[in-house]
Motif scaffolding. Structure first.
Motif, PDB file in Angstrom:
ATOM      1  N   PHE B 273     -44.406 -44.331 -29.891  1.00  0.00           N
ATOM      2  CA  PHE B 273     -45.257 -45.303 -29.211  1.00  0.00           C
ATOM      3  C   PHE B 273     -44.818 -45.498 -27.767  1.00  0.00           C
ATOM      4  CE2 PHE B 273     -46.528 -46.946 -33.499  1.00  0.00           C
ATOM      5  CZ  PHE B 273     -47.851 -46.628 -33.332  1.00  0.00           C
ATOM      6  N   ILE B 274     -43.486 -45.501 -27.520  1.00  0.00           N
ATOM      7  CA  ILE B 274     -43.006 -45.652 -26.144  1.00  0.00           C
ATOM      8  C   ILE B 274     -43.585 -44.544 -25.277  1.00  0.00           C
ATOM      9  CG2 ILE B 274     -40.967 -45.513 -24.664  1.00  0.00           C
ATOM     10  CD1 ILE B 274     -39.376 -46.800 -26.916  1.00  0.00           C
ATOM     11  N   ILE B 277     -47.395 -44.868 -24.696  1.00  0.00           N
ATOM     12  CA  ILE B 277     -47.759 -45.900 -23.726  1.00  0.00           C
ATOM     13  C   ILE B 277     -47.370 -45.464 -22.322  1.00  0.00           C
ATOM     14  CG2 ILE B 277     -47.312 -48.278 -23.044  1.00  0.00           C
ATOM     15  CD1 ILE B 277     -46.962 -48.924 -26.022  1.00  0.00           C
ATOM     16  N   ARG B 278     -46.189 -44.841 -22.195  1.00  0.00           N
ATOM     17  CA  ARG B 278     -45.759 -44.418 -20.867  1.00  0.00           C
ATOM     18  C   ARG B 278     -46.689 -43.350 -20.299  1.00  0.00           C
ATOM     19  NH1 ARG B 278     -39.245 -43.525 -20.658  1.00  0.00           N
ATOM     20  NH2 ARG B 278     -38.664 -45.716 -20.764  1.00  0.00           N
ATOM     21  N   SER B 281     -51.136 -44.877 -21.000  1.00  0.00           N
ATOM     22  CA  SER B 281     -51.727 -46.209 -20.840  1.00  0.00           C
ATOM     23  C   SER B 281     -51.578 -46.679 -19.408  1.00  0.00           C
ATOM     24  CB  SER B 281     -51.049 -47.207 -21.770  1.00  0.00           C
ATOM     25  OG  SER B 281     -49.901 -47.732 -21.141  1.00  0.00           O
ATOM     26  N   TYR B 283     -49.897 -49.298 -18.546  1.00  0.00           N
ATOM     27  CA  TYR B 283     -48.572 -49.881 -18.334  1.00  0.00           C
ATOM     28  C   TYR B 283     -47.563 -48.786 -18.008  1.00  0.00           C
ATOM     29  CZ  TYR B 283     -50.014 -54.371 -20.268  1.00  0.00           C
ATOM     30  OH  TYR B 283     -50.629 -55.567 -20.485  1.00  0.00           O
ATOM     31  N   GLU B 285     -44.341 -49.028 -18.648  1.00  0.00           N
ATOM     32  CA  GLU B 285     -43.285 -49.010 -19.663  1.00  0.00           C
ATOM     33  C   GLU B 285     -43.820 -49.584 -20.965  1.00  0.00           C
ATOM     34  OE1 GLU B 285     -41.097 -47.851 -21.078  1.00  0.00           O
ATOM     35  OE2 GLU B 285     -39.137 -48.603 -20.495  1.00  0.00           O
ATOM     36  N   GLY B 286     -43.398 -49.029 -22.112  1.00  0.00           N
ATOM     37  CA  GLY B 286     -43.987 -49.467 -23.360  1.00  0.00           C
ATOM     38  C   GLY B 286     -43.020 -49.900 -24.429  1.00  0.00           C
ATOM     39  N   PHE B 289     -44.187 -53.274 -26.322  1.00  0.00           N
ATOM     40  CA  PHE B 289     -45.301 -53.152 -27.262  1.00  0.00           C
ATOM     41  C   PHE B 289     -44.942 -52.219 -28.413  1.00  0.00           C
ATOM     42  CE2 PHE B 289     -47.718 -54.356 -23.375  1.00  0.00           C
ATOM     43  CZ  PHE B 289     -48.134 -55.580 -23.854  1.00  0.00           C
ATOM     44  N   ALA B 290     -44.143 -51.177 -28.114  1.00  0.00           N
ATOM     45  CA  ALA B 290     -43.753 -50.269 -29.182  1.00  0.00           C
ATOM     46  C   ALA B 290     -42.916 -50.995 -30.226  1.00  0.00           C
ATOM     47  CB  ALA B 290     -42.972 -49.090 -28.602  1.00  0.00           C
TER      48      ALA B 290
END
Lengths: 206, 320
Positions: B273-274, B277-278, B281, B283, B285-286, B289-290
């Motif tokens: 997930f990190i 998102i990185r 997405s 954002y 940094e994730g 949320f991860a």
């Protein structure tokens, strides 16, 4: 609160707090969560719902002897739908900006559980007077819930109340309060607060 | 002299929650020192605000529930330090206060206190303030030129990489002489503290290992198919909150799985997930949320990774 045929006054009072449609019965949460971002929308929604609720309760109560048990829900929904259409067009004609802001939530009053619940519980069993006072009480309860939620969300989220600036200019807007998660937070906290108050009352009386 | 007792057969006293929290606080010392070195008084201020309001909200919410105040187990202090270290240096005081109250109140006490919470309290608080005050915690909050601290005149490394395709050197990222949230700047400080935690067995090594494994693999794949050509795997590892999150946030024993296999799944999922998102997405940094996403999966991971006890699987009870 499980009497067979409550009087009009009892119906009226129950609707406001003891059987508040939002906080105690947790019905009609869709409009409560969706349109409680500011006071004006909440008040408009309350008026629309109140109009539909009162009219539907009256009609259903008048025709309650003609209702067939297996068809009653259909009759309820058709009655409600006609009044919702009236409200929807009235709003679009005289308050277009609010009609745009409320969007699909006015037509969604058709499936608002509060109204079907009141038709089923009260109007299809009791006389017109009781049904009308029940509808007014429930509408007041609904309005109370919506306005209290909208107050929290509007004051925290944009620093205003009903459009008037009440927080200092340095107030950082809580953006989350205007988003759906904020609605759930406020809703949860208010239900908690109402439950807490009623438990205090119970402890005192016992 | 044979001592007969039911399990767990653990002789020491180091497994109580207050001892574990003390371990975490000790392990956070390098990160705190590095934050104070880099951000000077801003870091001291942020940590003081968050710890004080975490302790205060723990006391208030426990009183509201009619329980005695469990301040001595130190979990509120740990939440406060982790929350403070995950904030930008410029965050105003109310961000720390509101974040702490949400972290302790909504993140922990409402679920029933320490040990009952589903989501990592510090990350709940940070997510709340991050969505609530996008200006105070967005990418622009990290940058300022008027404070006399050289580092914070530049954008954070991941933001720079995302927006302008600039890549900072690996040594500044590793040592911590680059911009970022308070605790995440130095991968080295997080590594020292994290290794201490793993050797003390306060943190499970499987979780950071799983995170690093999947970040290395996914970062390598992303680099090969040139989604971000200039960011190598090492950049992905050292930048952002990855080390801090892997060692201090993801290993929270309450919100991570119980079984060894589950911890691997948890870590690998987190890394996945990190990286998603990185890479894909809005954002930069994730980690936050991860962690929250994977926290939600923990009960189901626990259920599907129950280890087989010695002597074979437990026979199913016949339903009569």
């Amino acid at each position: 609160m499980s009497k067979e045929n409550p009087t009009a006054l009892e119906r009226f009072i129950w609707g406001i707090i003891p059987e508040n449609p939002i906080f105690r019965q947790v019905l009609g949460t869709c409009p409560a969560l969706a349109v409680s971002t500011d006071i004006k929308a909440a008040l408009t929604m309350t008026c629309a719902t109140a109009f539909v609720l009162i009219c539907a309760n009256t009609i259903i109560s008048l025709i309650r002897h003609l209702l067939k048990p297996h068809l009653r829900i259909v009759v309820f929904v058709l009655t409600i739908a006609s009044f919702v259409t009236i409200v929807d067009y009235l709003l679009a004609a005289f308050y277009y900006s609010m009609s745009l802001q409320l969007g699909p939530y006015v037509p969604l009053i058709i499936v608002n559980c509060i109204i079907i619940c009141r038709c089923e519980v009260c109007a299809s069993k009791q006389s017109v007077g009781v049904a009308i006072s029940d509808a007014i009480g429930q509408s007041l309860g609904f309005g109370l819930a919506l306005v209290s939620m909208a107050s929290f969300r509007e004051i925290l989220g944009s620093g205003t109340w009903c459009g008037f600036r009440i927080m200092p200019d340095s107030w950082p807007n809580w953006v989350l309060m205007l988003l759906p998660p904020g609605a759930f937070f406020v809703f949860g906290f208010l239900i908690g607060a109402v439950n807490w108050f009623t438990s205090l009352k119970k402890n005192k009386s016992s | 002299m044979i001592h007969v007792s039911p399990s767990p057969h653990y002789p020491g006293k180091s497994r109580t929650s207050s001892m574990m929290m003390r371990d975490v606080l000790i392990a956070l010392i390098p990160c705190v020192l590095m934050a104070v070195y880099v951000f000077r008084s801003h870091a001291v201020f942020q940590i003081a605000v968050c710890v004080a309001s975490c302790l205060a909200s723990e006391a208030i919410f426990s009183l509201m529930r009619g329980k005695k105040i469990p301040l001595r187990d130190g979990s509120a202090a740990v939440t406060g330090v982790i929350l403070a270290l995950s904030l930008p240096w410029s965050a105003p005081w109310y961000v720390g206060v509101i974040g702490s109250f949400v972290a302790i109140g909504i993140g922990k006490i409402i679920y029933g206190g320490l040990g009952q919470n589903v989501f990592n309290p510090a990350m709940v608080g940070r997510a709340f303030v991050m969505i609530n005050f996008p200006v105070a915690l967005g990418a622009s909050a990290y940058v300022s030129s008027g404070t006399g601290i050289h580092i914070i005149t530049q954008a954070t490394p991941l933001t720079a990489a995302k927006l302008t395709a600039q890549v900072s050197g690996l040594w500044p990222l590793f040592l911590g002489t680059c911009n970022g949230s308070l605790g995440e700047v130095s991968a080295l400080a997080c590594l020292i503290g994290g290794l201490y935690l793993c050797f003390r067995r306060t943190a499970s090594w499987e979780i950071p290992a799983g995170i690093f494994l999947s970040v290395i693999i996914l970062g390598g794949v992303a680099n090969m198919v040139s989604i971000h050509k200039q960011i190598t795997v090492l950049h992905h590892l050292f930048s952002g909150a990855l080390f801090f999150g892997a060692f201090f946030i993801a290993t929270d024993p309450v919100t991570s799985p119980l079984t060894p296999l589950g911890k691997w799944i948890f870590g690998i999922g987190l890394g996945f997930f990190i990286m998603m998102i990185r890479l894909f997405s809005g954002y930069p940094e994730g980690v936050m949320f991860a962690v929250l996403l994977m926290n939600g999966c923990v009960p189901i991971i626990n259920r599907y990774t129950i280890p087989v006890p010695v002597g074979g699987p437990v026979p199913e009870k016949k339903v009569s």
